[in-house]
Design a protein around this motif. Sequence first.
Motif, mmCIF file in Angstrom:
data_model
loop_
_atom_site.group_PDB
_atom_site.id
_atom_site.type_symbol
_atom_site.label_atom_id
_atom_site.label_comp_id
_atom_site.label_asym_id
_atom_site.label_seq_id
_atom_site.Cartn_x
_atom_site.Cartn_y
_atom_site.Cartn_z
ATOM 1 N N GLY A 52 -5.275 2.256 -12.882
ATOM 2 C CA GLY A 52 -5.197 0.892 -13.405
ATOM 3 C C GLY A 52 -4.757 -0.049 -12.314
ATOM 4 O O GLY A 52 -4.241 0.374 -11.279
ATOM 5 N N PRO A 53 -4.946 -1.344 -12.525
ATOM 6 C CA PRO A 53 -4.560 -2.322 -11.503
ATOM 7 C C PRO A 53 -3.070 -2.652 -11.552
ATOM 8 O O PRO A 53 -2.513 -2.831 -12.629
ATOM 9 C CB PRO A 53 -5.401 -3.544 -11.858
ATOM 10 C CG PRO A 53 -5.581 -3.446 -13.334
ATOM 11 C CD PRO A 53 -5.648 -1.970 -13.646
ATOM 12 N N TRP A 54 -2.449 -2.692 -10.386
ATOM 13 C CA TRP A 54 -1.110 -3.262 -10.324
ATOM 14 C C TRP A 54 -1.288 -4.767 -10.178
ATOM 15 O O TRP A 54 -2.342 -5.235 -9.749
ATOM 16 C CB TRP A 54 -0.255 -2.664 -9.208
ATOM 17 C CG TRP A 54 -0.809 -2.728 -7.815
ATOM 18 C CD1 TRP A 54 -1.410 -1.701 -7.145
ATOM 19 C CD2 TRP A 54 -0.790 -3.831 -6.907
ATOM 20 N NE1 TRP A 54 -1.785 -2.107 -5.888
ATOM 21 C CE2 TRP A 54 -1.409 -3.411 -5.723
ATOM 22 C CE3 TRP A 54 -0.331 -5.136 -6.978
ATOM 23 C CZ2 TRP A 54 -1.572 -4.247 -4.609
ATOM 24 C CZ3 TRP A 54 -0.492 -5.967 -5.884
ATOM 25 C CH2 TRP A 54 -1.101 -5.522 -4.708
ATOM 26 N N ARG A 55 -0.263 -5.534 -10.582
ATOM 27 C CA ARG A 55 -0.372 -6.987 -10.491
ATOM 28 C C ARG A 55 0.975 -7.617 -10.210
ATOM 29 O O ARG A 55 2.019 -7.017 -10.467
ATOM 30 C CB ARG A 55 -0.975 -7.572 -11.748
ATOM 31 C CG ARG A 55 -0.150 -7.349 -12.977
ATOM 32 C CD ARG A 55 -0.926 -7.739 -14.238
ATOM 33 N NE ARG A 55 -0.172 -7.358 -15.406
ATOM 34 C CZ ARG A 55 0.476 -8.211 -16.189
ATOM 35 N NH1 ARG A 55 0.453 -9.492 -15.938
ATOM 36 N NH2 ARG A 55 1.141 -7.773 -17.221
ATOM 37 N N ASP A 100 0.834 -1.205 0.000
ATOM 38 C CA ASP A 100 0.000 0.000 0.000
ATOM 39 C C ASP A 100 0.868 1.254 0.000
ATOM 40 O O ASP A 100 1.786 1.381 0.813
ATOM 41 C CB ASP A 100 -0.912 0.040 1.220
ATOM 42 C CG ASP A 100 -1.924 -1.088 1.257
ATOM 43 O OD1 ASP A 100 -2.091 -1.782 0.229
ATOM 44 O OD2 ASP A 100 -2.556 -1.272 2.307
ATOM 45 N N GLY A 101 0.583 2.178 -0.926
ATOM 46 C CA GLY A 101 1.298 3.456 -0.961
ATOM 47 C C GLY A 101 2.747 3.361 -1.378
ATOM 48 O O GLY A 101 3.535 4.256 -1.079
ATOM 49 N N LYS A 102 3.118 2.306 -2.090
ATOM 50 C CA LYS A 102 4.514 2.128 -2.511
ATOM 51 C C LYS A 102 4.787 2.881 -3.807
ATOM 52 O O LYS A 102 3.933 2.946 -4.700
ATOM 53 C CB LYS A 102 4.836 0.640 -2.700
ATOM 54 C CG LYS A 102 4.728 -0.155 -1.417
ATOM 55 C CD LYS A 102 5.634 0.401 -0.349
ATOM 56 C CE LYS A 102 5.491 -0.378 0.942
ATOM 57 N NZ LYS A 102 6.063 0.283 2.065
ATOM 58 N N PRO A 103 5.989 3.434 -3.951
ATOM 59 C CA PRO A 103 6.325 4.156 -5.182
ATOM 60 C C PRO A 103 6.424 3.215 -6.383
ATOM 61 O O PRO A 103 6.767 2.045 -6.240
ATOM 62 C CB PRO A 103 7.674 4.796 -4.872
ATOM 63 C CG PRO A 103 8.195 4.121 -3.674
ATOM 64 C CD PRO A 103 7.050 3.463 -2.968
ATOM 65 N N THR A 127 1.153 2.971 -5.488
ATOM 66 C CA THR A 127 0.030 2.050 -5.351
ATOM 67 C C THR A 127 -0.990 2.632 -4.380
ATOM 68 O O THR A 127 -0.645 3.414 -3.491
ATOM 69 C CB THR A 127 0.487 0.684 -4.816
ATOM 70 O OG1 THR A 127 1.066 0.865 -3.520
ATOM 71 C CG2 THR A 127 1.486 0.020 -5.751
ATOM 72 N N LEU A 128 -2.232 2.247 -4.578
ATOM 73 C CA LEU A 128 -3.304 2.571 -3.637
ATOM 74 C C LEU A 128 -3.531 1.327 -2.777
ATOM 75 O O LEU A 128 -2.986 0.261 -3.074
ATOM 76 C CB LEU A 128 -4.557 2.982 -4.400
ATOM 77 C CG LEU A 128 -4.389 4.221 -5.290
ATOM 78 C CD1 LEU A 128 -5.667 4.501 -6.059
ATOM 79 C CD2 LEU A 128 -3.962 5.431 -4.487
ATOM 80 N N PRO A 129 -4.320 1.411 -1.711
ATOM 81 C CA PRO A 129 -4.514 0.238 -0.855
ATOM 82 C C PRO A 129 -4.944 -1.000 -1.634
ATOM 83 O O PRO A 129 -5.721 -0.933 -2.583
ATOM 84 C CB PRO A 129 -5.586 0.692 0.118
ATOM 85 C CG PRO A 129 -5.365 2.165 0.227
ATOM 86 C CD PRO A 129 -4.991 2.593 -1.170
ATOM 87 N N ASP A 155 0.361 -14.403 -4.282
ATOM 88 C CA ASP A 155 0.589 -13.945 -5.655
ATOM 89 C C ASP A 155 -0.705 -13.603 -6.396
ATOM 90 O O ASP A 155 -0.676 -13.167 -7.541
ATOM 91 C CB ASP A 155 1.436 -14.933 -6.446
ATOM 92 C CG ASP A 155 0.799 -16.298 -6.631
ATOM 93 O OD1 ASP A 155 -0.348 -16.521 -6.184
ATOM 94 O OD2 ASP A 155 1.461 -17.166 -7.232
ATOM 95 N N THR A 156 -1.832 -13.729 -5.729
ATOM 96 C CA THR A 156 -3.119 -13.297 -6.280
ATOM 97 C C THR A 156 -3.429 -11.844 -5.915
ATOM 98 O O THR A 156 -4.476 -11.325 -6.296
ATOM 99 C CB THR A 156 -4.256 -14.191 -5.758
ATOM 100 O OG1 THR A 156 -4.245 -14.159 -4.325
ATOM 101 C CG2 THR A 156 -4.093 -15.628 -6.230
ATOM 102 N N ALA A 157 -2.527 -11.195 -5.189
ATOM 103 C CA ALA A 157 -2.756 -9.819 -4.735
ATOM 104 C C ALA A 157 -2.887 -8.862 -5.919
ATOM 105 O O ALA A 157 -2.207 -9.007 -6.933
ATOM 106 C CB ALA A 157 -1.604 -9.361 -3.837
ATOM 107 N N THR A 158 -3.763 -7.891 -5.758
ATOM 108 C CA THR A 158 -3.903 -6.818 -6.735
ATOM 109 C C THR A 158 -4.506 -5.601 -6.063
ATOM 110 O O THR A 158 -5.100 -5.696 -4.993
ATOM 111 C CB THR A 158 -4.749 -7.235 -7.962
ATOM 112 O OG1 THR A 158 -4.633 -6.224 -8.958
ATOM 113 C CG2 THR A 158 -6.189 -7.445 -7.607
ATOM 114 N N GLY A 159 -4.318 -4.472 -6.680
ATOM 115 C CA GLY A 159 -4.856 -3.207 -6.184
ATOM 116 C C GLY A 159 -4.793 -2.204 -7.313
ATOM 117 O O GLY A 159 -4.472 -2.560 -8.449
ATOM 118 N N MET A 160 -5.057 -0.967 -7.022
ATOM 119 C CA MET A 160 -5.064 0.072 -8.046
ATOM 120 C C MET A 160 -3.860 0.997 -7.878
ATOM 121 O O MET A 160 -3.243 1.048 -6.815
ATOM 122 C CB MET A 160 -6.355 0.881 -7.961
ATOM 123 C CG MET A 160 -7.611 0.049 -8.182
ATOM 124 S SD MET A 160 -7.682 -0.755 -9.789
ATOM 125 C CE MET A 160 -8.134 0.631 -10.812
#
Length: 112
Positions: A96-99, A42-45, A63-65, A84-89
């Motif tokens: 867009g979604p990060w993956r 969360d909140g990573k550059p 990243t957003l939460p 490894d199923t984690a995702t966020g915006m």
Amino acid sequence: MPKLLTSTAVVQCPHGGKVQITPSQAAVLAGGNPVLVLGDLDGKPIAGCAQPASSSTKPCTQTLPMLVGASMVATAGGAPALLDTATGMTDGVPPGPWRVLAPGQSRVDAKC
């Protein structure tokens, strides 16, 4: 079964930018690297996003939460481990979604 994420996981924005990962715990390791836990993404550059800046677009910078991807069973340092199923915006415009492209280790599976 999903794999646990570690500090060497490869996580990208939809435009190829790389999320800069910093683990919050170092006691639990997988493949010799700290396991990531809830909040670690969360909140990573984000570095290297190829989304062009214009009047209607903006590159992803952080990243957003997280939306999904924490284990309901596996923990590290008392916090839910990330899978490894984690995702966020991202904060890009449009967002867009990060993956996760690679979990950072290949031996430890986790129950969701």
